[in-house]
Design an enzyme around this catalytic site. Structure first.
Site, mmCIF file in Angstrom:
data_model
loop_
_atom_site.group_PDB
_atom_site.id
_atom_site.type_symbol
_atom_site.label_atom_id
_atom_site.label_comp_id
_atom_site.label_asym_id
_atom_site.label_seq_id
_atom_site.Cartn_x
_atom_site.Cartn_y
_atom_site.Cartn_z
ATOM 1 N N ILE A 34 -43.204 -43.935 -37.322
ATOM 2 C CA ILE A 34 -42.008 -43.200 -36.877
ATOM 3 C C ILE A 34 -40.909 -44.152 -36.397
ATOM 4 O O ILE A 34 -39.712 -43.873 -36.544
ATOM 5 C CB ILE A 34 -42.359 -42.137 -35.800
ATOM 6 C CG1 ILE A 34 -41.237 -41.106 -35.706
ATOM 7 C CG2 ILE A 34 -42.653 -42.758 -34.452
ATOM 8 C CD1 ILE A 34 -40.963 -40.340 -36.971
ATOM 9 N N SER A 62 -44.883 -54.747 -29.863
ATOM 10 C CA SER A 62 -45.903 -54.169 -30.723
ATOM 11 C C SER A 62 -46.919 -55.262 -30.979
ATOM 12 O O SER A 62 -46.550 -56.439 -31.059
ATOM 13 C CB SER A 62 -45.249 -53.722 -32.043
ATOM 14 O OG SER A 62 -45.875 -52.592 -32.581
ATOM 15 N N ARG A 63 -48.195 -54.886 -31.100
ATOM 16 C CA ARG A 63 -49.217 -55.917 -31.288
ATOM 17 C C ARG A 63 -49.111 -56.556 -32.675
ATOM 18 O O ARG A 63 -49.343 -57.738 -32.847
ATOM 19 C CB ARG A 63 -50.608 -55.319 -31.083
ATOM 20 C CG ARG A 63 -50.839 -54.804 -29.662
ATOM 21 C CD ARG A 63 -51.994 -53.856 -29.632
ATOM 22 N NE ARG A 63 -51.832 -52.790 -30.640
ATOM 23 C CZ ARG A 63 -52.693 -51.805 -30.849
ATOM 24 N NH1 ARG A 63 -53.775 -51.740 -30.109
ATOM 25 N NH2 ARG A 63 -52.478 -50.898 -31.767
ATOM 26 N N LYS A 116 -42.765 -37.577 -28.955
ATOM 27 C CA LYS A 116 -43.626 -36.436 -28.704
ATOM 28 C C LYS A 116 -45.039 -36.749 -29.179
ATOM 29 O O LYS A 116 -45.173 -37.554 -30.112
ATOM 30 C CB LYS A 116 -43.093 -35.171 -29.374
ATOM 31 C CG LYS A 116 -42.750 -35.286 -30.856
ATOM 32 C CD LYS A 116 -43.758 -35.603 -31.896
ATOM 33 C CE LYS A 116 -44.940 -34.731 -32.036
ATOM 34 N NZ LYS A 116 -45.722 -35.054 -33.289
ATOM 35 N N ASP A 131 -50.871 -32.423 -33.259
ATOM 36 C CA ASP A 131 -49.812 -33.438 -33.359
ATOM 37 C C ASP A 131 -48.620 -32.856 -34.121
ATOM 38 O O ASP A 131 -47.498 -32.852 -33.603
ATOM 39 C CB ASP A 131 -50.329 -34.727 -34.001
ATOM 40 C CG ASP A 131 -49.211 -35.747 -34.138
ATOM 41 O OD1 ASP A 131 -48.900 -36.441 -33.166
ATOM 42 O OD2 ASP A 131 -48.605 -35.810 -35.234
#
Ligand code: NAP
Length: 304
Positions: free
Chosen positions: A11, A33-34, A87, A165
């Site tokens: 996303i 972010s990893r 969300k 979800d």
């Protein structure tokens, strides 16, 4: 506003980066972010590292899965930064209540986004329903998990919400357009034998005196359905395709362009400018209520 983007996955790439790129009110200062990195933008491994290295960042947008986002949100609020959440805003209702309290105490903005509410025809649907008597509501949200969420094991793990979800998007629209609150009456959840969260859900609800029902399916192949129908004393409203198409009695169907994420970021900027927060728990509360009263049925194991 200098903003940091956290969780460079589907996303973030599909929607957040394009929306930020065209919004003059934001400058993407860094990412955390990893594994994910964005060309030309400094990337860090965690939100804590990012904020320690880049104290000039004023706001953070979290695009990670809901399970585990609370700890990241705490880091952001403790650093005194404005916070925007994908969300569902958290894995539990109490997490988000705690974050709202912290944001108030810190004097920063907290925005729990519900992107589907920004779909083109949602506001028009709400306006049309405002003075109608609601007689029945049917919510049908049926999509193919393998097409839209390939390999996202987290979605069926504890705290991943399973079919809720996408289903919570429908509930976010329904709670926006219906004049009376929605209340869960009963629910049935189909949970694969090898997973923690449901791949299908049937929920009976009510709104005022009217019955409502929701059918969520994550295994829908062929035609994908994201529709809400509302019977009223003046005929039926049909809000289709995730809120982008509106059919009302006696008029030609209306369809507007998709500007969900640009609208979210514009709203976030406005909230920060006014010193306000926007925290609406109702969709999450309905999911929690469905899990509370549900009958659980074990179904076939699921593999991507
Ligand atoms: P995703 O593709 O799996 O990306 C999430 C990113 O978050 C991952 O790439 C990962 O990046 C990071 N991450 C941090 N902790 C993680 C964990 N425990 N498990 C997995 N990833 C973790 O997921 P997504 O589809 O972007 O969804 C993220 C959020 O956006 C969810 O809340 C979802 O409901 C929402 N959303 C998704 C869509 C959609 O169409 N996919 C639409 C609207 C909203 P690193 O490995 O680099 O840390």
């Amino acid at each position: 506003m200098r903003i940091g983007l956290v969780g460079i996955g589907k996303i973030a790439r599909d929607q957040h980066l394009p929306a930020l790129a065209v919004d003059a009110g934001f400058e993407l200062a860094a990412t955390a972010s990893r594994h994910g990195r964005v060309d030309g933008v400094e990337g860090y491994n965690s939100v804590g590292e990012m904020l320690a290295a880049r104290p000039e960042i004023e706001a953070v947008s979290l695009c990670t899965p809901p399970e585990g986002r609370f700890e990241q949100a705490l880091v952001v609020l403790r650093a005194g930064k404005h916070l925007m959440l994908e969300k569902p805003p958290a894995a539990t209702v109490s997490e988000i209540e705690a974050l709202a309290k912290m944001a108030r105490a810190a004097g920063v903005t907290l925005f729990t986004t519900w992107h589907s509410r920004e779909a083109a025809e949602v506001d028009a649907a709400r306006d049309w329903l405002a003075d109608k008597r609601i007689e029945a509501v049917r919510i049908r949200w049926k999509e193919n998990i393998r097409q839209w969420h390939p390999g996202q094991d987290w979605i069926l793990a504890p705290g991943g919400f399973g079919v809720f979800d996408p289903g919570i998007n429908a509930l976010s629209i329904a709670t926006r357009i219906l004049p009376e609150p929605l209340i869960v009456v009963s629910a049935r959840l189909d949970v694969p034998a090898n997973r923690a969260c449901p791949v299908a859900a049937s929920i009976a609800l009510r709104t005022g005196e009217a019955p409502a029902d929701a059918e969520f399916d994550f295994l829908q192949t062929g035609q994908q359905t994201w529709d809400i129908e509302v019977d009223t004393d003046c005929g039926a409203l049909r809000l289709r395709d995730g809120g982008s198409r509106l059919e009302l009695p006696g008029v030609a169907p209306m369809r507007g362009p998709n500007a969900e994420y640009p609208r979210l970021y514009r709203h976030f900027a406005g909230l920060v400018a006014r010193g306000e927060s926007d925290v609406d728990l109702r969709p999450l509360q309905l999911v929690a209520d469905a899990f509370l009263v549900a009958e659980r049925v074990t179904v076939e194991p699921f593999e991507f």
